[in-house]
Motif scaffolding. Structure first.
Motif, PDB file in Angstrom:
ATOM      1  N   PRO A  34       0.853  -1.197   0.000  1.00 47.63           N
ATOM      2  CA  PRO A  34       0.000   0.000   0.000  1.00 47.63           C
ATOM      3  C   PRO A  34       0.887   1.244   0.000  1.00 47.63           C
ATOM      4  O   PRO A  34       1.871   1.309   0.735  1.00 47.63           O
ATOM      5  CB  PRO A  34      -0.771  -0.121   1.331  1.00 47.63           C
ATOM      6  CG  PRO A  34       0.047  -1.033   2.186  1.00 47.63           C
ATOM      7  CD  PRO A  34       0.990  -1.820   1.321  1.00 47.63           C
ATOM      8  N   ILE A  35       0.538   2.212  -0.827  1.00 49.48           N
ATOM      9  CA  ILE A  35       1.377   3.418  -0.966  1.00 49.48           C
ATOM     10  C   ILE A  35       0.962   4.478   0.062  1.00 49.48           C
ATOM     11  O   ILE A  35      -0.215   4.729   0.284  1.00 49.48           O
ATOM     12  CB  ILE A  35       1.276   3.967  -2.408  1.00 49.48           C
ATOM     13  CG1 ILE A  35       1.824   2.922  -3.382  1.00 49.48           C
ATOM     14  CG2 ILE A  35       2.020   5.285  -2.561  1.00 49.48           C
ATOM     15  CD1 ILE A  35       3.239   2.457  -3.095  1.00 49.48           C
ATOM     16  N   SER A  36       1.961   5.096   0.683  1.00 48.42           N
ATOM     17  CA  SER A  36       1.722   6.109   1.737  1.00 48.42           C
ATOM     18  C   SER A  36       1.290   7.441   1.130  1.00 48.42           C
ATOM     19  O   SER A  36       1.392   7.653  -0.081  1.00 48.42           O
ATOM     20  CB  SER A  36       3.013   6.392   2.509  1.00 48.42           C
ATOM     21  OG  SER A  36       3.693   5.226   2.804  1.00 48.42           O
ATOM     22  N   THR A  59      -5.468  13.725   7.005  1.00 52.81           N
ATOM     23  CA  THR A  59      -5.373  12.266   7.049  1.00 52.81           C
ATOM     24  C   THR A  59      -4.445  11.809   5.928  1.00 52.81           C
ATOM     25  O   THR A  59      -4.130  12.576   5.017  1.00 52.81           O
ATOM     26  CB  THR A  59      -6.766  11.609   6.884  1.00 52.81           C
ATOM     27  OG1 THR A  59      -7.370  12.142   5.697  1.00 52.81           O
ATOM     28  CG2 THR A  59      -7.665  11.923   8.068  1.00 52.81           C
ATOM     29  N   ASN A  60      -4.026  10.545   6.032  1.00 51.27           N
ATOM     30  CA  ASN A  60      -3.079   9.951   5.071  1.00 51.27           C
ATOM     31  C   ASN A  60      -1.725  10.674   5.078  1.00 51.27           C
ATOM     32  O   ASN A  60      -1.049  10.755   4.052  1.00 51.27           O
ATOM     33  CB  ASN A  60      -3.671   9.953   3.644  1.00 51.27           C
ATOM     34  CG  ASN A  60      -3.024   8.898   2.773  1.00 51.27           C
ATOM     35  OD1 ASN A  60      -2.625   7.833   3.261  1.00 51.27           O
ATOM     36  ND2 ASN A  60      -2.882   9.166   1.494  1.00 51.27           N
ATOM     37  N   VAL A  61      -1.340  11.180   6.245  1.00 49.21           N
ATOM     38  CA  VAL A  61      -0.017  11.821   6.384  1.00 49.21           C
ATOM     39  C   VAL A  61       1.011  10.700   6.617  1.00 49.21           C
ATOM     40  O   VAL A  61       0.793   9.833   7.460  1.00 49.21           O
ATOM     41  CB  VAL A  61      -0.004  12.789   7.593  1.00 49.21           C
ATOM     42  CG1 VAL A  61       1.372  13.413   7.772  1.00 49.21           C
ATOM     43  CG2 VAL A  61      -1.069  13.859   7.427  1.00 49.21           C
ATOM     44  N   PRO A  62       2.114  10.695   5.865  1.00 49.74           N
ATOM     45  CA  PRO A  62       3.087   9.610   6.067  1.00 49.74           C
ATOM     46  C   PRO A  62       3.794   9.758   7.417  1.00 49.74           C
ATOM     47  O   PRO A  62       4.083  10.879   7.849  1.00 49.74           O
ATOM     48  CB  PRO A  62       4.068   9.795   4.903  1.00 49.74           C
ATOM     49  CG  PRO A  62       3.975  11.240   4.538  1.00 49.74           C
ATOM     50  CD  PRO A  62       2.556  11.656   4.832  1.00 49.74           C
ATOM     51  N   GLU A  63       4.042   8.624   8.056  1.00 47.01           N
ATOM     52  CA  GLU A  63       4.734   8.646   9.361  1.00 47.01           C
ATOM     53  C   GLU A  63       6.241   8.602   9.104  1.00 47.01           C
ATOM     54  O   GLU A  63       6.863   7.537   9.138  1.00 47.01           O
ATOM     55  CB  GLU A  63       4.288   7.453  10.213  1.00 47.01           C
ATOM     56  CG  GLU A  63       2.801   7.451  10.547  1.00 47.01           C
ATOM     57  CD  GLU A  63       2.404   8.560  11.530  1.00 47.01           C
ATOM     58  OE1 GLU A  63       3.289   9.267  12.037  1.00 47.01           O
ATOM     59  OE2 GLU A  63       1.198   8.716  11.763  1.00 47.01           O
ATOM     60  N   ILE A  64       6.817   9.742   8.803  1.00 47.54           N
ATOM     61  CA  ILE A  64       8.237   9.797   8.436  1.00 47.54           C
ATOM     62  C   ILE A  64       8.931  10.905   9.224  1.00 47.54           C
ATOM     63  O   ILE A  64       8.291  11.771   9.809  1.00 47.54           O
ATOM     64  CB  ILE A  64       8.413  10.059   6.918  1.00 47.54           C
ATOM     65  CG1 ILE A  64       7.645  11.326   6.512  1.00 47.54           C
ATOM     66  CG2 ILE A  64       7.960   8.868   6.094  1.00 47.54           C
ATOM     67  CD1 ILE A  64       7.906  11.768   5.095  1.00 47.54           C
ATOM     68  N   GLY A 255       6.869   4.997  -7.344  1.00 50.49           N
ATOM     69  CA  GLY A 255       7.857   4.757  -8.399  1.00 50.49           C
ATOM     70  C   GLY A 255       9.032   3.935  -7.887  1.00 50.49           C
ATOM     71  O   GLY A 255       9.567   3.075  -8.589  1.00 50.49           O
ATOM     72  N   THR A 256       9.418   4.173  -6.645  1.00 51.47           N
ATOM     73  CA  THR A 256      10.548   3.434  -6.078  1.00 51.47           C
ATOM     74  C   THR A 256      10.198   1.951  -5.930  1.00 51.47           C
ATOM     75  O   THR A 256      11.016   1.072  -6.223  1.00 51.47           O
ATOM     76  CB  THR A 256      10.935   4.053  -4.714  1.00 51.47           C
ATOM     77  OG1 THR A 256      11.134   5.453  -4.914  1.00 51.47           O
ATOM     78  CG2 THR A 256      12.204   3.436  -4.170  1.00 51.47           C
ATOM     79  N   PHE A 257       8.965   1.665  -5.511  1.00 47.69           N
ATOM     80  CA  PHE A 257       8.562   0.254  -5.410  1.00 47.69           C
ATOM     81  C   PHE A 257       8.410  -0.392  -6.789  1.00 47.69           C
ATOM     82  O   PHE A 257       8.666  -1.588  -6.945  1.00 47.69           O
ATOM     83  CB  PHE A 257       7.266   0.117  -4.601  1.00 47.69           C
ATOM     84  CG  PHE A 257       7.509   0.142  -3.114  1.00 47.69           C
ATOM     85  CD1 PHE A 257       8.220  -0.874  -2.494  1.00 47.69           C
ATOM     86  CD2 PHE A 257       7.032   1.180  -2.334  1.00 47.69           C
ATOM     87  CE1 PHE A 257       8.463  -0.855  -1.128  1.00 47.69           C
ATOM     88  CE2 PHE A 257       7.268   1.210  -0.965  1.00 47.69           C
ATOM     89  CZ  PHE A 257       7.984   0.191  -0.355  1.00 47.69           C
ATOM     90  N   ARG A 269       2.551  -5.724  -6.571  1.00 48.93           N
ATOM     91  CA  ARG A 269       1.301  -5.000  -6.817  1.00 48.93           C
ATOM     92  C   ARG A 269       1.218  -3.830  -5.847  1.00 48.93           C
ATOM     93  O   ARG A 269       1.303  -4.020  -4.625  1.00 48.93           O
ATOM     94  CB  ARG A 269       0.121  -5.949  -6.588  1.00 48.93           C
ATOM     95  CG  ARG A 269      -1.171  -5.440  -7.229  1.00 48.93           C
ATOM     96  CD  ARG A 269      -2.176  -6.567  -7.273  1.00 48.93           C
ATOM     97  NE  ARG A 269      -2.681  -6.786  -5.922  1.00 48.93           N
ATOM     98  CZ  ARG A 269      -3.913  -6.496  -5.528  1.00 48.93           C
ATOM     99  NH1 ARG A 269      -4.782  -6.005  -6.381  1.00 48.93           N
ATOM    100  NH2 ARG A 269      -4.282  -6.718  -4.288  1.00 48.93           N
ATOM    101  N   LEU A 270       1.079  -2.622  -6.395  1.00 47.56           N
ATOM    102  CA  LEU A 270       0.987  -1.424  -5.552  1.00 47.56           C
ATOM    103  C   LEU A 270      -0.470  -1.000  -5.489  1.00 47.56           C
ATOM    104  O   LEU A 270      -1.122  -0.878  -6.526  1.00 47.56           O
ATOM    105  CB  LEU A 270       1.810  -0.285  -6.138  1.00 47.56           C
ATOM    106  CG  LEU A 270       3.245  -0.621  -6.531  1.00 47.56           C
ATOM    107  CD1 LEU A 270       3.935   0.609  -7.098  1.00 47.56           C
ATOM    108  CD2 LEU A 270       4.005  -1.135  -5.325  1.00 47.56           C
TER     109      LEU A 270
END
Ligand code: UD1
Length: 421
Positions: A34-36, A59-64, A255-257, A269-270
């Motif tokens: 699943p893409i962040s 919402t959907n903020v990446p935890e980075i 794109g990286t995945f 599968r993304l």
């Protein structure tokens, strides 16, 4: 407010802990990812939330780490930031107490400079550290600063800090950039939402993250729209309200995945992927022979060609959106080491984004660096495991006061704390 913290006129880099990734390669990757949410969209929205005293919810903020740095920077200003659930952040900027963004934040993250536009426009002043001086890299912010001056701000640069003031309101006007700048466009856009009058930004960046920011600003009541592909127009308001927004998915992570699946000859599968935002990149991969199926928000990657034969060499050139993103140039180069023949790479946006290819050569690649912007990759070469040091982090390890942490020539130690902050 977060725990009381002294201002840092002098930035002392935290000791760098050596972070090591050990990768046992040669395994085709398989599975669902699943893409962040998009980093480059989320960071700007967190900054944009300071345009209003009302609560904003994302919402959907990446935890980075970058989101952690931005929220910590906001808390240090006196902004209330809640994190009620994973990927959900609430920001209330009613009581901004300190209009000061320290070097500590800028050194960790260039996007801290996104606070210039909103704080200056709403409060009429801010002192903000320069994230682009040569002590921490070669990426300037002159376009942001000049654009704010065009909007009527007075900005002085002293001791590594921009002292920006705009008594009264900023004034809407035409802002013409000499080149396309993503954060430059966004900073002006944020400032213009509270300025007096009509602002036209040209050429405006066309990245999907800019449009996501426009959508959020419209929910806040801002009058901002893209009137031509390269033009954004803003009619300033006196006040904006709080709003809720779901951050778009991260096309760079997706794109990286895609590359990870392709370069290992795997099958990935993304889900939740922003296919519509990845056209130029996916076209390059199709040209190399990677099997790709895109339906709605799912991308299926089939790297079986690598096992049967090789990918095809292609020439690539990075460009502002809708071109091939510079942020996907490095993984694309890795893929091109597994393509038959010579691929020519032109990194047209940044001048220091090909240096890392020397590390790839140590893993068995055959890459000639032609100049700061060009390289030739000759494939197909098997890659072998080795110890690689990565870019900025490598420099910091070698010299903890070097590169990012070097003391500036105009050493600000002892500089008086400015009045009024
Ligand atoms: C953003 C993205 C970054 C991406 C880049 C280009 C964020 C947080 N980061 O960075 O991931 O790689 O866009 O797509 O959104 N320039 C100047 N003066 C300035 C500003 C920029 O000369 O004041 C130059 C830069 O050195 C570069 C070019 O303009 O050569 C484009 O950079 P820009 O689009 O501004 O990149 P960022 O917005 O910093």
């Amino acid at each position: 407010m977060a725990d009381a913290k002294p201002f840092y006129w002098e930035y002392t880099p935290e000791p760098v802990t050596r972070e090591v990734f050990r990768i046992d390669g040669g395994v085709p990757l398989r599975g669902d990812v699943p893409i962040s949410g998009s980093k480059n969209a989320a960071l700007k929205m967190l900054a944009a939330a300071t345009l209003t005293g009302e609560r904003c919810r994302f919402t959907n903020v990446p935890e980075i780490e970058d989101v952690r740095v931005m929220t910590e920077t906001l808390r240090d200003l006196g902004v209330v930031v809640d994190h009620p659930a994973p990927n959900v952040y609430e920001v209330a900027s009613g009581d901004v107490e300190w209009l000061f963004v320290p070097l500590e934040a800028a050194a960790k993250m260039r996007a801290s400079f996104m606070l210039l536009g909103p704080l200056l426009s709403r409060f009429g002043r801010v002192i903000i550290s320069n994230p682009g001086g040569d002590r921490i890299g070669r990426r300037p912010v002159d376009l942001h600063v000049e654009a704010m001056r065009t909007l009527g701000a007075t900005i002085e640069y002293r001791n590594g800090y921009y002292f920006a003031t705009a008594p009264g309101r900023l004034r809407g006007t035409e802002v013409r950039f000499p080149l396309v700048s993503v954060m430059g466009t966004e900073n002006v856009m944020l400032a213009a939402t509270l300025a007096d009058g009509h602002t036209v930004i040209r050429p405006a960046a066309q990245e999907p993250e800019v449009d996501d920011l426009i959508e959020f600003l419209q929910k806040m009541g801002a009058e901002v729209e893209r009137t031509y592909p390269d033009t954004i127009e803003v009619r300033g308001n006196r006040r904006l309200r709080g709003a809720d927004h779901r951050v778009i998915p991260d096309r760079i992570e997706a794109g990286t995945f895609v590359i990870a699946g392709a370069v290992t000859g795997g099958s990935v599968r993304l889900t939740g992927a922003p296919c519509d935002h990845m056209t130029a990149f996916l076209d390059v991969l199709r040209d190399t022979g990677v099997g790709l199926t895109c339906t709605d928000d799912t991308i299926e990657v089939d790297g079986s060609r690598l096992r049967d034969s090789s990918y095809r060499a292609v020439d690539i050139e990075t460009a502002p959106y809708p071109g091939l993103p510079t942020d996907l140039q490095p993984p694309t180069c890795v893929l091109l080491t597994q393509a038959d023949g010579a691929s020519h790479v032109h990194e047209a946006i940044f001048e220091d984004r090909l240096e890392w290819l020397t590390e790839l050569n140590r893993m068995g690649a055959r890459i000639d660096l032609v100049d700061n912007h060009r390289a030739t990759i000759r494939g197909r070469t098997p890659l072998r495991g080795t110890e690689a040091e990565i870019g900025d982090l490598g420099r910091r390890l070698a010299d903890p006061r070097g590169a990012r942490g070097r003391r500036p020539v105009d050493d600000p130690r002892g500089a008086p704390r400015p009045a009024g902050v």
